[in-house]
Enzyme design. Sequence first.
Site, short mmCIF file in Angstrom:
data_model
loop_
_atom_site.label_atom_id
_atom_site.label_comp_id
_atom_site.label_asym_id
_atom_site.label_seq_id
_atom_site.Cartn_x
_atom_site.Cartn_y
_atom_site.Cartn_z
N GLY A 105 0.80 -1.22 0.00
CA GLY A 105 0.00 0.00 0.00
C GLY A 105 0.83 1.27 0.00
N THR B 95 1.77 3.14 -2.48
CA THR B 95 1.32 4.17 -3.41
C THR B 95 0.11 4.93 -2.84
OG1 THR B 95 2.15 2.90 -5.30
CG2 THR B 95 0.53 4.62 -5.77
N LYS C 43 9.08 9.13 -7.81
CA LYS C 43 9.31 7.69 -7.74
C LYS C 43 10.61 7.44 -8.52
CE LYS C 43 7.81 3.16 -7.65
NZ LYS C 43 7.17 2.37 -6.61
N ASP D 11 3.05 4.13 -10.85
CA ASP D 11 2.68 4.68 -9.55
C ASP D 11 2.56 6.20 -9.61
OD1 ASP D 11 2.63 2.15 -8.48
OD2 ASP D 11 4.65 2.23 -7.69
N GLY E 204 9.58 4.44 -2.57
CA GLY E 204 10.51 3.38 -2.90
C GLY E 204 9.85 2.30 -3.76
N GLY F 81 9.15 -1.82 -3.68
CA GLY F 81 9.21 -3.01 -2.84
C GLY F 81 9.65 -2.64 -1.43
#
Length: 207
Positions: free
Chosen positions: A14, A16, A32, A43, A101, A103
Amino acid sequence: MSTYFITGIGTEIGKTIASAIVTETLQADYWKPIQAGDLDNSDTHKVQNLISNENTIFHPNSFSLNTPMSPHAAAEIDGVKMTSKNIKRPKSTNKNMVIEGAGGLLVPISDNEVIADLISPEDNVLVVSRHYLGSINHTLLTLEALRSRGLHIAGIIFNGEKKESTESIILKMSGVPCVGRIDVEPYFDKNVIKEYAEKFKESLKGL
């Protein structure tokens, strides 16, 4: 001005949605650094479609990779050499900035660097946690990894179904404050993000 680095305890946590809420709350810029896959619905596109304010500037990805894989593998497929040195932070802003970030913290971006290497000591790191079997361990490991690098943990954002026993033990053992929680919602749109931005306002201003 401050930077807020949004990381998570894994993928599909979650980040984003959390990034959209923090961006809207602070009317911050958004960046991003690495997008791997979904380039037509990235994103950045998602956050653009979720916020309402007109002050946010969306800075381009340093790397837009075609394959939805770990950044190091996606870069190899694209024939791209990726290191933290060629991921330059946007300088054309005098506002707060949200950095999302990819992951978790230790996702590789090359043979010897990970996402955590993109975080600066002055960043306010916000960790997004979602409840599942093993999430306490993953959350505490993420916080420990940040501390071992001397990075500033500003707070935790809990996302999804509330589980009091899980949240309370994470907060108690880590000593990290919760800056907000995102409930299970039937959908997220501009109005929902705006409502959450109001809820997050006080806690984010206190960082």
